[in-house]
Design a protein around this motif. Structure first.
Motif, PDB file in Angstrom:
ATOM      1  N   LYS A 177     -14.364  -3.400   6.796  1.00  0.00           N
ATOM      2  CA  LYS A 177     -13.194  -3.696   5.968  1.00  0.00           C
ATOM      3  C   LYS A 177     -12.532  -5.018   6.326  1.00  0.00           C
ATOM      4  O   LYS A 177     -11.705  -5.518   5.572  1.00  0.00           O
ATOM      5  N   LEU A 214      -7.383   8.827   1.969  1.00  0.00           N
ATOM      6  CA  LEU A 214      -7.497   7.418   1.593  1.00  0.00           C
ATOM      7  C   LEU A 214      -7.657   7.270   0.086  1.00  0.00           C
ATOM      8  O   LEU A 214      -7.020   6.408  -0.536  1.00  0.00           O
ATOM      9  N   ASN A 224      -3.243   9.508  10.623  1.00  0.00           N
ATOM     10  CA  ASN A 224      -3.785   9.152   9.307  1.00  0.00           C
ATOM     11  C   ASN A 224      -3.087   7.951   8.690  1.00  0.00           C
ATOM     12  O   ASN A 224      -3.646   7.286   7.807  1.00  0.00           O
ATOM     13  N   ILE A 259      -4.377   4.052   7.812  1.00  0.00           N
ATOM     14  CA  ILE A 259      -5.107   3.522   6.651  1.00  0.00           C
ATOM     15  C   ILE A 259      -4.183   2.845   5.640  1.00  0.00           C
ATOM     16  O   ILE A 259      -4.660   2.378   4.605  1.00  0.00           O
ATOM     17  N   TYR A 308      -4.580  -0.533   3.432  1.00  0.00           N
ATOM     18  CA  TYR A 308      -5.291  -0.678   2.160  1.00  0.00           C
ATOM     19  C   TYR A 308      -4.346  -0.943   0.997  1.00  0.00           C
ATOM     20  O   TYR A 308      -4.784  -1.412  -0.057  1.00  0.00           O
TER      21      TYR A 308
END
Length: 530
Positions: A76, A362, A452, A455, A458
């Protein structure tokens, strides 16, 4: 408590030093034996090797098309690909040559394999419906090319290796210009220095915003999210050394090309046939403490990089904390619907739980930001809180439902028989017992929620993990920032566990009685001894 916390920090620091030592002395995976990997002489030698590329990049398409027998691994960010190369997870990296030249200035352990694979024009991306802005940019680009400003920029950033931005006056009286980009793209294009964005692309954005009299707002996101962001009008334009391709033209409009990029192959020097490997373990061991000190200074102190960690930590705590509160309240509501006698409410709640628990977080986060709120100018932090809160609620609702069903119905009947209403019976008799049963499982879910949140980068939220990526893009240190971020997450999780355990003891009458009994026993024992 202080002694326990100090001990944990010391253990983590020792672990960090050990990892750094293993990497510096032996190399990752302990592979320094001659003959473990065939030496590379030309780019053809990587055709059946492991190749690292940037997710969604033109290099990824090139590698998949031209090296069908190779294992192509997509990352990424460029920082992740660099880590993979240095830890020998991949044998080579395909990336923008100009960016990799900056890496080689700071890290002499890598080198180019051959010359440019190809060159490609790059441009600024715009929404298909925003032709006015793209035309204004093209006019601006022609202007700076004709008056010599563009040539000066190329000389400073591409040839001289400048790392500082010039002063560009801007009235900022004509609204805002939101630009999507990747802050850890690396020099000469985009990076963070002293808490501010610098680079060739950053200067173009800044000059264009000044030309329009608009305030520049930079939206930091992952490379793979750029086209989705401009397509859904989350940003006005995107820049990140974005190659102009026919496939991308179908989704967005490109400006006139403003530069031509080369693509090169980066490998470890020890794997180059032209490189005479000189390994001296004794020298590395003697400089181990110094290398740790240098890593700490470069990753934490230099350019006030600790502020990136501090700001990222704040956002991580805000997102996780508010999502947990929102999710808990929503979860209770879903639980009430699930346990009602109304068939419609039961079906809605059951469907909600099934969908949210069956969708990866995600994917759900991206859907919330880029699809459900596509036409709404929503703050990405707020979108993250909603997404994580809704996901958390699906699990919380089932926790509470299971706990409530586990309580003997006779207690509810007894409460009503003593004169309580159904609501009072639930609040004073059922709920305290349910919370006591739920808390151990709830604690684990809250910790998972905290982890979590890593993420959220993004959707352009600069959290703790993203801060580590930005630091890696500046220091080219593949390991220290990762270990540092992992350590912070561990400490956060540990502190959260202690807090929830404390809350559990406070709401548990039996635990309070045991605690008081221990205190009394200790006092009596002390008096007896005296």
């Amino acid at each position: 408590m202080k002694k326990i916390l100090t001990g944990i920090i010391c253990i983590l620091l020792c672990f960090t030093f050990f990892i750094e030592y293993r990497v510096n002395v032996y190399g990752s995976q302990g592979s320094n034996k001659k003959g473990d990997l065939q030496k590379f002489t030309t780019v053809e030698d990587i055709k059946n090797k492991r190749i690292g590329v940037l997710l969604g990049s033109l290099q990824a398409e090139y590698a998949l098309k031209n090296y069908p027998n190779a294992t192509v691994l997509q990352y990424k960010s460029s920082s992740d690909a660099l880590v993979a190369l240095k830890s020998k997870k991949v044998d080579a990296i395909l990336n923008v040559r100009e960016t990799m030249m900056e890496i080689l200035k700071a890290d002499k352990s890598m080198g180019f394999l051959g010359g440019n694979l190809y060159e490609v024009p790059v441009g600024v991306g715009f929404n298909k419906n925003n032709t006015k802005l793209s035309e204004e940019f093209n006019s601006f680009l022609k202007k700076i090319k004709s008056n010599g400003v563009y040539d000066d920029m190329v000389k400073r950033w591409m040839i001289d290796g400048s790392q500082s931005m010039p002063q560009i006056p801007n009235k900022e009286d004509n609204g805002t210009l939101v630009v999507g980009g990747v802050s850890d793209d690396g020099l000469p294009f985009t990076t963070v220095k002293d808490g501010k964005l610098v680079g060739f692309d950053v200067e173009i954005e800044t000059r264009f915003a000044a030309e329009l009299g608009k305030k520049l707002v930079f939206s930091d996101m992952e490379f793979g999210s750029l086209i989705a962001a401009v397509s859904t009008n989350k940003v006005d334009m995107i820049t990140s050394a974005l190659a102009i391709t026919e496939e991308r033209k179908k989704k967005i409009n490109f400006s006139d090309p403003y530069y031509k990029l080369g693509t090169g192959v980066l490998v470890l020097k020890e794997n180059l046939a032209s490189y005479a490997s000189e390994t001296n373990h004794d020298k590395t061991e003697s400089s181990f403490i110094k290398s740790i000190g240098d890593s700490f200074y470069n990753n934490i102190i230099l350019e006030n990089r600790y502020m990136l960690i501090v700001n990222g930590l704040k956002l991580t705590i805000i997102v996780a904390g508010l999502a947990a509160v929102f999710g808990t309240i929503l979860g209770m509501l879903i639980c009430f619907m699930r346990m009602s006698r109304n068939r419609l409410l039961i079906n809605v709640a059951s469907g909600y739980i099934a969908i949210l628990r069956g969708t990866p977080i995600l994917v759900f986060l991206m859907l919330i930001f880029y699809v459900f709120f596509a036409s709404v100018n929503i703050d990405p932090v707020f979108a993250a809180i909603i997404a994580f809160g809704m996901n958390f609620a699906a699990y919380v609702s089932e926790m509470f439902r299971t706990a409530i069903l586990g309580i003997d119905k006779g207690q509810q009947e007894a409460g009503i028989a003593t004169g309580f209403t159904k609501v009072q019976t639930f609040l004073y008799i059922i709920m305290p017992q349910a919370i006591k049963q739920v808390l151990p499982v709830y604690k684990g879910e809250v910790i998972s929620l905290l982890k979590n949140t890593s993420i959220v980068g993004y959707i352009a939220v600069q959290d703790l993990t993203k801060a580590g990526d930005i630091i890696r893009s500046r220091t080219f240190d593949a390991f220290f920032p990762l270990i540092m971020v992992a350590t912070i997450y561990f400490i956060l999780s540990w502190l959260l566990t202690m807090l929830l355990d404390y809350m559990g003891r406070k709401i548990d009458p039996r635990a309070r009685k045991q605690s008081k009994s221990k205190i009394k026993f200790t006092v009596k024992e002390s008096n007896f001894t005296t």
